[in-house]
Design an enzyme around this catalytic site. Structure first.
Site, PDB file in Angstrom:
ATOM      1  N   SER A  23       0.830  -1.215   0.000  1.00 34.56           N
ATOM      2  CA  SER A  23       0.000   0.000   0.000  1.00 34.56           C
ATOM      3  C   SER A  23       0.859   1.258   0.000  1.00 34.56           C
ATOM      4  O   SER A  23       1.863   1.353   0.698  1.00 34.56           O
ATOM      5  CB  SER A  23      -0.924  -0.004   1.225  1.00 34.56           C
ATOM      6  OG  SER A  23      -0.182  -0.130   2.431  1.00 34.56           O
ATOM      7  N   ASP A  24       0.457   2.236  -0.817  1.00 35.11           N
ATOM      8  CA  ASP A  24       1.154   3.508  -0.872  1.00 35.11           C
ATOM      9  C   ASP A  24       0.154   4.610  -1.182  1.00 35.11           C
ATOM     10  O   ASP A  24      -1.053   4.367  -1.266  1.00 35.11           O
ATOM     11  CB  ASP A  24       2.295   3.474  -1.896  1.00 35.11           C
ATOM     12  CG  ASP A  24       1.824   3.141  -3.309  1.00 35.11           C
ATOM     13  OD1 ASP A  24       0.927   3.841  -3.824  1.00 35.11           O
ATOM     14  OD2 ASP A  24       2.361   2.192  -3.918  1.00 35.11           O
ATOM     15  N   LYS A 221       7.141   4.706   2.204  1.00 33.43           N
ATOM     16  CA  LYS A 221       6.183   5.376   1.328  1.00 33.43           C
ATOM     17  C   LYS A 221       5.725   6.675   1.988  1.00 33.43           C
ATOM     18  O   LYS A 221       5.527   6.734   3.209  1.00 33.43           O
ATOM     19  CB  LYS A 221       4.979   4.472   1.067  1.00 33.43           C
ATOM     20  CG  LYS A 221       5.342   3.126   0.438  1.00 33.43           C
ATOM     21  CD  LYS A 221       5.895   3.303  -0.957  1.00 33.43           C
ATOM     22  CE  LYS A 221       6.185   1.951  -1.602  1.00 33.43           C
ATOM     23  NZ  LYS A 221       6.561   2.085  -3.021  1.00 33.43           N
ATOM     24  N   ASP A 249       9.437   7.208  -1.074  1.00 27.88           N
ATOM     25  CA  ASP A 249       8.810   6.955  -2.372  1.00 27.88           C
ATOM     26  C   ASP A 249       7.404   7.531  -2.355  1.00 27.88           C
ATOM     27  O   ASP A 249       6.567   7.135  -1.547  1.00 27.88           O
ATOM     28  CB  ASP A 249       8.759   5.440  -2.613  1.00 27.88           C
ATOM     29  CG  ASP A 249       8.233   5.063  -3.983  1.00 27.88           C
ATOM     30  OD1 ASP A 249       7.823   5.955  -4.750  1.00 27.88           O
ATOM     31  OD2 ASP A 249       8.225   3.850  -4.285  1.00 27.88           O
ATOM     32  N   GLU A 275      11.740   9.162  -4.416  1.00 25.95           N
ATOM     33  CA  GLU A 275      11.387   8.367  -5.593  1.00 25.95           C
ATOM     34  C   GLU A 275      10.017   8.756  -6.158  1.00 25.95           C
ATOM     35  O   GLU A 275       9.082   9.017  -5.404  1.00 25.95           O
ATOM     36  CB  GLU A 275      11.388   6.892  -5.182  1.00 25.95           C
ATOM     37  CG  GLU A 275      11.152   5.903  -6.295  1.00 25.95           C
ATOM     38  CD  GLU A 275      11.375   4.487  -5.817  1.00 25.95           C
ATOM     39  OE1 GLU A 275      10.716   3.579  -6.352  1.00 25.95           O
ATOM     40  OE2 GLU A 275      12.207   4.278  -4.897  1.00 25.95           O
ATOM     41  N   GLU A 302      10.807   3.135 -12.584  1.00 18.71           N
ATOM     42  CA  GLU A 302      10.064   1.873 -12.596  1.00 18.71           C
ATOM     43  C   GLU A 302       8.858   1.909 -13.520  1.00 18.71           C
ATOM     44  O   GLU A 302       8.412   0.858 -13.998  1.00 18.71           O
ATOM     45  CB  GLU A 302       9.627   1.481 -11.181  1.00 18.71           C
ATOM     46  CG  GLU A 302       8.517   2.347 -10.603  1.00 18.71           C
ATOM     47  CD  GLU A 302       8.098   1.908  -9.207  1.00 18.71           C
ATOM     48  OE1 GLU A 302       7.096   1.187  -9.088  1.00 18.71           O
ATOM     49  OE2 GLU A 302       8.789   2.289  -8.234  1.00 18.71           O
ATOM     50  N   ASP A 325      12.602  -1.426 -14.072  1.00 15.95           N
ATOM     51  CA  ASP A 325      11.682  -2.472 -13.653  1.00 15.95           C
ATOM     52  C   ASP A 325      11.803  -3.626 -14.652  1.00 15.95           C
ATOM     53  O   ASP A 325      11.909  -3.397 -15.861  1.00 15.95           O
ATOM     54  CB  ASP A 325      10.242  -1.943 -13.633  1.00 15.95           C
ATOM     55  CG  ASP A 325       9.245  -3.002 -13.182  1.00 15.95           C
ATOM     56  OD1 ASP A 325       8.957  -3.062 -11.980  1.00 15.95           O
ATOM     57  OD2 ASP A 325       8.768  -3.778 -14.047  1.00 15.95           O
ATOM     58  N   HIS A 352      13.913  -1.265  -9.275  1.00 20.01           N
ATOM     59  CA  HIS A 352      12.660  -1.497  -8.559  1.00 20.01           C
ATOM     60  C   HIS A 352      12.400  -2.998  -8.492  1.00 20.01           C
ATOM     61  O   HIS A 352      12.629  -3.733  -9.454  1.00 20.01           O
ATOM     62  CB  HIS A 352      11.519  -0.803  -9.306  1.00 20.01           C
ATOM     63  CG  HIS A 352      10.156  -1.212  -8.855  1.00 20.01           C
ATOM     64  ND1 HIS A 352       9.297  -1.975  -9.638  1.00 20.01           N
ATOM     65  CD2 HIS A 352       9.482  -0.969  -7.714  1.00 20.01           C
ATOM     66  CE1 HIS A 352       8.173  -2.162  -8.999  1.00 20.01           C
ATOM     67  NE2 HIS A 352       8.252  -1.565  -7.822  1.00 20.01           N
ATOM     68  N   ALA A 353      11.902  -3.455  -7.342  1.00 23.40           N
ATOM     69  CA  ALA A 353      11.516  -4.862  -7.197  1.00 23.40           C
ATOM     70  C   ALA A 353      10.493  -4.951  -6.075  1.00 23.40           C
ATOM     71  O   ALA A 353       9.922  -3.945  -5.658  1.00 23.40           O
ATOM     72  CB  ALA A 353      12.734  -5.739  -6.931  1.00 23.40           C
ATOM     73  N   GLU A 383      16.056  -3.281  -4.848  1.00 26.09           N
ATOM     74  CA  GLU A 383      14.970  -3.267  -3.871  1.00 26.09           C
ATOM     75  C   GLU A 383      14.565  -4.694  -3.504  1.00 26.09           C
ATOM     76  O   GLU A 383      14.597  -5.601  -4.334  1.00 26.09           O
ATOM     77  CB  GLU A 383      13.764  -2.515  -4.440  1.00 26.09           C
ATOM     78  CG  GLU A 383      12.628  -2.340  -3.438  1.00 26.09           C
ATOM     79  CD  GLU A 383      11.519  -1.451  -3.967  1.00 26.09           C
ATOM     80  OE1 GLU A 383      10.718  -0.969  -3.147  1.00 26.09           O
ATOM     81  OE2 GLU A 383      11.448  -1.238  -5.198  1.00 26.09           O
TER      82      GLU A 383
END
Length: 427
Positions: A23-24, A221, A249, A275, A302, A325, A352-353, A383
């Site tokens: 969640s972000d 986040k 991020d 980010e 990403e 990504d 990004h991962a 990541e």
């Protein structure tokens, strides 16, 4: 000689929204998902090529439909012809003008092409008996560059420059491979950072990820409420201490002026980067933000749709940290070009991962870069999030905060049969 006999897609969905993992500020309730494809042949080696596109739930079926729309291009083709000339495979898929019209070279169709090309590279690596990172890293420079598409890039990177970079990367390559096999590649953790987590859970995970797992950078986040961000950053910094790096991020949530004013509230926390502060398509906006929040670096990539976007960001000096990504662009060939562009412009890449399969997939490209392109791990991390790895035949292994390289042949994206049966989405 053998032929491609089938292209089969699967819609796998994992209910991560139940725990708010992932969640972000932009994506409050993701269900991590995989639009997964298998390419089969009539060869007697039993090898099946695997590729996938990561999504966060609804729309996964759209990606599967896109992959199915291209199956006719591959079924019946001579396998060896494609594996020996992967540029031909690229041209066949990217060059389908009617499907290209839907992009061009971006969006769902482009990601679907990436999954199919990844599956072909998976077959190539399995036949060679090597993990993908090692296959790419040990290819002759001219051979690898011959697979790449430099259209739209000649004002920034030419094939002969790419060959020279790779020739330079020959020096010390075996020593770097040995170091990689022994010590791994640095990772960083986002496990503590999800916005849906309580302060208590976030602090506990910060300590676990740094003290027990050995990560040297934690990412949180941000972007819902600035007061909450400042509180959480203060708690995180206290939990991890001054020697562990801290990044944030925003997942594209801000307009440019909002990003500048919001991020300038964060200067007390010694951030490694901010980010995705705004739209991934806004090159000028990122450059404006980067100048205004200096010395905090901007990181993004990403959601960049293709190599042309990366070229423009690099030309505009619109970020300090380049991210990639594994499934956003058209497969291994475009990812290799992205690393070559980063080499040309002297930017570190921190992939990004974290989403299902992304850790397994993207590590191959970071390790290829270390072995054959940049020759360094300085300021470079992959990541990591500790979820969904149990679904893979060859899951990511972390040791002392480092990704250990895969040694099994292929790209590492193959899921277990048990997972396939349990998480297949049936509508």
């Amino acid at each position: 000689m053998s032929k491609i006999t089938g292209v089969k897609t699967y819609d796998f969905r994992f209910p991560t929204s139940n725990t708010l993992s992932g969640s972000d500020a932009m994506n409050p309730d993701p269900d991590y998902s995989s639009a997964y494809v298998e390419i089969s042949t009539d060869a007697d080696d039993g090898i099946i090529g695997v590729g996938f596109v990561f999504t966060i739930g609804r729309g996964n079926d759209v990606v599967c439909a896109a992959m199915n729309s291209m199956a006719h291009t591959l079924v019946g083709r001579n396998v060896e012809e494609l594996l020996d000339n992967m540029r031909l495979a690229w041209d066949l898929l990217v060059g389908d003008s009617q499907l290209r019209w839907l992009g061009p070279e971006k969006g769902v169709e482009h990601m679907a092409i990436g999954a199919l090309l990844s599956a072909l590279w998976d077959i190539k690596a399995k036949r060679a008996g090597k993990p993908l990172w090692r296959l790419l890293g040990e290819m002759e420079p001219e051979e690898l560059v011959a697979t790449l598409d430099f259209r739209y890039l000649s004002d920034a990177l030419r094939p002969e420059e790419a060959i020279e970079f790779l020739k330079d990367g020959q020096r010390g390559k075996q020593e770097r491979i040995a170091n990689l096999l022994e010590n791994g590649y640095p990772g960083y953790s986002t496990a503590a950072g999800w916005l849906g987590y309580s302060d208590e859970k976030m602090v506990s995970l910060c300590k676990e990820e740094t003290q027990e797992k050995g990560f040297k950078l934690i990412k949180l986040k941000v972007g819902r409420r600035v007061e909450d961000d400042i509180r959480r950053l203060g708690l995180a910094r206290e939990a991890i201490g001054p020697d562990v790096k801290l990044a944030v991020d925003a997942n594209q949530v801000w307009d440019v002026p909002d990003a500048i004013s919001w991020i300038n509230e964060f200067h007390d926390f010694d951030l490694a980067w901010v980010e995705e502060p705004t739209s991934p398509d806004d090159v000028v906006g990122h450059a404006t933000i980067a100048r205004a929040i200096n010395p905090i670096p901007v990181a993004t990539g990403e959601h960049m749709q293709n190599r042309i976007m990366f070229k423009q960001y690099l030309q505009m000096n619109a970020f300090g940290i380049m991210q990639i990504d594994a499934t956003r662009v058209a497969g291994p060939q475009e990812l290799v070009i992205e690393y070559l562009l980063a080499k040309k412009f002297n930017k570190p890449v921190c992939p990004h991962a974290g989403g299902v399969g992304l850790c397994e997939a993207v590590a191959h490209f970071a390790m290829f870069d270390y072995v054959a392109v940049s020759g360094t791990m300085e300021n470079r991390l992959i990541e990591y999030v500790d979820n969904q790895h149990e679904h893979f035949v060859h899951p990511t292994v972390i040791k002392n905060g480092n990704y250990m390289p895969q040694t099994a042949p292929g790209n590492g994206a193959e899921m277990t049969q048990e997972t396939a049966e349990k998480y297949l989405y049936r509508g």
